[in-house]
Design a protein around this motif. Sequence first.
Motif, mmCIF file in Angstrom:
data_model
loop_
_atom_site.group_PDB
_atom_site.id
_atom_site.type_symbol
_atom_site.label_atom_id
_atom_site.label_comp_id
_atom_site.label_asym_id
_atom_site.label_seq_id
_atom_site.Cartn_x
_atom_site.Cartn_y
_atom_site.Cartn_z
ATOM 1 N N TYR A 273 -24.879 -15.808 -32.862
ATOM 2 C CA TYR A 273 -25.298 -17.569 -32.704
ATOM 3 C C TYR A 273 -26.354 -17.924 -32.249
ATOM 4 C CZ TYR A 273 -20.990 -15.984 -30.417
ATOM 5 O OH TYR A 273 -19.766 -15.549 -29.873
ATOM 6 N N TYR B 172 -28.271 -20.204 -30.742
ATOM 7 C CA TYR B 172 -28.221 -22.093 -30.158
ATOM 8 C C TYR B 172 -29.236 -22.678 -30.119
ATOM 9 C CZ TYR B 172 -23.602 -21.089 -27.649
ATOM 10 O OH TYR B 172 -22.067 -20.741 -27.404
ATOM 11 N N PHE C 257 -30.600 -28.553 -22.025
ATOM 12 C CA PHE C 257 -29.448 -28.552 -23.023
ATOM 13 C C PHE C 257 -29.000 -27.344 -23.840
ATOM 14 C CE2 PHE C 257 -25.216 -29.728 -22.805
ATOM 15 C CZ PHE C 257 -24.815 -30.311 -24.890
ATOM 16 N N LEU C 258 -28.021 -27.070 -23.835
ATOM 17 C CA LEU C 258 -27.913 -25.940 -24.028
ATOM 18 C C LEU C 258 -26.553 -26.464 -25.321
ATOM 19 C CD1 LEU C 258 -27.502 -22.403 -22.566
ATOM 20 C CD2 LEU C 258 -29.111 -22.497 -24.280
ATOM 21 N N ILE D 148 -24.474 -25.305 -28.870
ATOM 22 C CA ILE D 148 -24.338 -24.671 -30.148
ATOM 23 C C ILE D 148 -25.053 -24.537 -31.816
ATOM 24 C CG2 ILE D 148 -22.339 -24.663 -31.077
ATOM 25 C CD1 ILE D 148 -22.055 -21.807 -31.353
ATOM 26 N N ILE E 217 -19.084 -21.091 -37.585
ATOM 27 C CA ILE E 217 -18.987 -22.426 -36.948
ATOM 28 C C ILE E 217 -20.461 -22.532 -37.408
ATOM 29 C CG2 ILE E 217 -19.743 -23.695 -34.736
ATOM 30 C CD1 ILE E 217 -17.775 -21.280 -33.340
ATOM 31 N N PRO F 254 -15.808 -13.770 -30.719
ATOM 32 C CA PRO F 254 -15.912 -14.939 -30.976
ATOM 33 C C PRO F 254 -15.893 -15.553 -29.680
ATOM 34 C CG PRO F 254 -14.916 -14.130 -32.983
ATOM 35 C CD PRO F 254 -14.344 -13.012 -31.393
ATOM 36 N N GLY F 255 -17.133 -15.778 -28.975
ATOM 37 C CA GLY F 255 -17.277 -17.230 -27.726
ATOM 38 C C GLY F 255 -16.958 -16.188 -26.678
ATOM 39 N N LEU G 108 -21.079 -13.642 -24.346
ATOM 40 C CA LEU G 108 -22.617 -13.392 -25.232
ATOM 41 C C LEU G 108 -24.281 -13.180 -24.544
ATOM 42 C CD1 LEU G 108 -20.948 -16.109 -25.911
ATOM 43 C CD2 LEU G 108 -23.052 -17.239 -26.207
ATOM 44 N N TYR H 1 -11.501 -19.285 -20.792
ATOM 45 C CA TYR H 1 -12.627 -18.865 -20.296
ATOM 46 C C TYR H 1 -13.409 -19.493 -19.817
ATOM 47 C CZ TYR H 1 -16.377 -15.030 -20.984
ATOM 48 O OH TYR H 1 -16.909 -14.356 -20.609
ATOM 49 N N TYR I 48 -23.500 -18.513 -16.008
ATOM 50 C CA TYR I 48 -24.312 -17.439 -16.901
ATOM 51 C C TYR I 48 -26.101 -18.101 -15.320
ATOM 52 C CZ TYR I 48 -23.383 -16.688 -20.643
ATOM 53 O OH TYR I 48 -22.293 -15.996 -22.312
ATOM 54 N N LEU J 182 -25.067 -13.331 -18.455
ATOM 55 C CA LEU J 182 -23.520 -13.683 -17.891
ATOM 56 C C LEU J 182 -23.980 -12.900 -16.511
ATOM 57 C CD1 LEU J 182 -21.065 -14.676 -18.307
ATOM 58 C CD2 LEU J 182 -20.263 -12.343 -19.207
ATOM 59 N N ARG K 258 -10.411 -16.407 -15.911
ATOM 60 C CA ARG K 258 -9.981 -16.467 -16.630
ATOM 61 C C ARG K 258 -8.606 -17.903 -16.513
ATOM 62 N NH1 ARG K 258 -10.530 -14.205 -21.454
ATOM 63 N NH2 ARG K 258 -11.722 -11.889 -21.623
ATOM 64 N N ARG L 154 -14.910 -22.019 -23.101
ATOM 65 C CA ARG L 154 -14.335 -21.265 -24.904
ATOM 66 C C ARG L 154 -12.912 -21.829 -25.296
ATOM 67 N NH1 ARG L 154 -12.476 -15.406 -26.222
ATOM 68 N NH2 ARG L 154 -10.949 -16.242 -24.734
ATOM 69 N N GLY M 108 -9.243 -18.743 -32.379
ATOM 70 C CA GLY M 108 -10.006 -17.307 -32.691
ATOM 71 C C GLY M 108 -11.052 -16.966 -33.474
ATOM 72 N N ASN N 48 -14.156 -19.272 -31.970
ATOM 73 C CA ASN N 48 -13.817 -19.649 -30.487
ATOM 74 C C ASN N 48 -15.250 -19.427 -30.053
ATOM 75 O OD1 ASN N 48 -11.549 -19.249 -29.971
ATOM 76 N ND2 ASN N 48 -11.884 -16.995 -29.384
ATOM 77 N N LYS N 49 -15.777 -21.230 -29.513
ATOM 78 C CA LYS N 49 -16.790 -21.459 -29.191
ATOM 79 C C LYS N 49 -17.536 -21.857 -27.321
ATOM 80 C CE LYS N 49 -16.534 -26.358 -30.350
ATOM 81 N NZ LYS N 49 -17.154 -26.752 -31.942
ATOM 82 N N LEU N 50 -18.849 -21.402 -27.211
ATOM 83 C CA LEU N 50 -19.142 -21.323 -25.362
ATOM 84 C C LEU N 50 -19.320 -23.307 -25.243
ATOM 85 C CD1 LEU N 50 -20.417 -18.603 -23.932
ATOM 86 C CD2 LEU N 50 -18.257 -19.843 -23.564
ATOM 87 N N PHE O 238 -21.441 -25.685 -22.645
ATOM 88 C CA PHE O 238 -22.291 -25.176 -21.682
ATOM 89 C C PHE O 238 -22.282 -26.338 -21.057
ATOM 90 C CE2 PHE O 238 -24.062 -20.794 -21.904
ATOM 91 C CZ PHE O 238 -23.755 -20.718 -23.014
#
Lengths: 112, 114
Positions: free
Chosen positions: A33, A35, A42-43, A45, A56, A97-98, A101, B32, B36, B46, B51, B93, B97, B100-102, B104
Amino acid sequence: DTAVSQTPKYLVTQMGNDKSIKCEQNLGHDTMYWYKQDSKKFLKIMFSYNNKELIINETVPNRFSPKSPDKAHLNLHINSLELGDSAVYFCASSPFPGEKLFFGSGTQLSVL
Amino acid sequence: QQQVKQSPQSLIVQKGGISIINCAYENTAFDYFPWYQQFPGKGPALLIAIRPDVSEKKEGRFTISFNKSAKQFSLHIMDSQPGDSATYFCAARGYGGATNKLIFGTGTLLAVQP
């Protein structure tokens, strides 16, 4: 051994220039990724690659072009730099994925 | 729906006290929820994750409390130490599939005073 390493750590450049940031991970992860962290921390993606494929793209200006030559490397090239591009750019990788990290230590980009 | 709201923006706690940071989300598809920790000049690392099928997870002095019905989760740092002083981010998250992205939260700057 650093798990996710990115270079350079600092990048100071003039408006209009083109610059690249390189990232490498030795964790064997499939997903990588970019970011962006702004001045308010602020973070957000920008891009995600899974097995070298772009999966993505978060409406980032097309002046930003990521490239993944293999699963362990993800580079970011920025054309025609603007003042608003000044930020810290983080590379990260994860086994899924996701999830879980691992971040690099960041590249502080300053556009003058 | 893709936002994660985090509070407070900053927090000062005395050594030995309990630090509490809260997050809220709207999207019920989030599956999820990690926290951090970021020190100055470093990337986020992390700390702990949960979950939605459990209500609490504890690792050492760090505990996540999760309230699925309220769509809220929080980080509790017990016996806070000066070395805990850092910026803390919650995240969520979205399940999609490979996409998926986090996402924040906005971060909480924690200062633990000796």
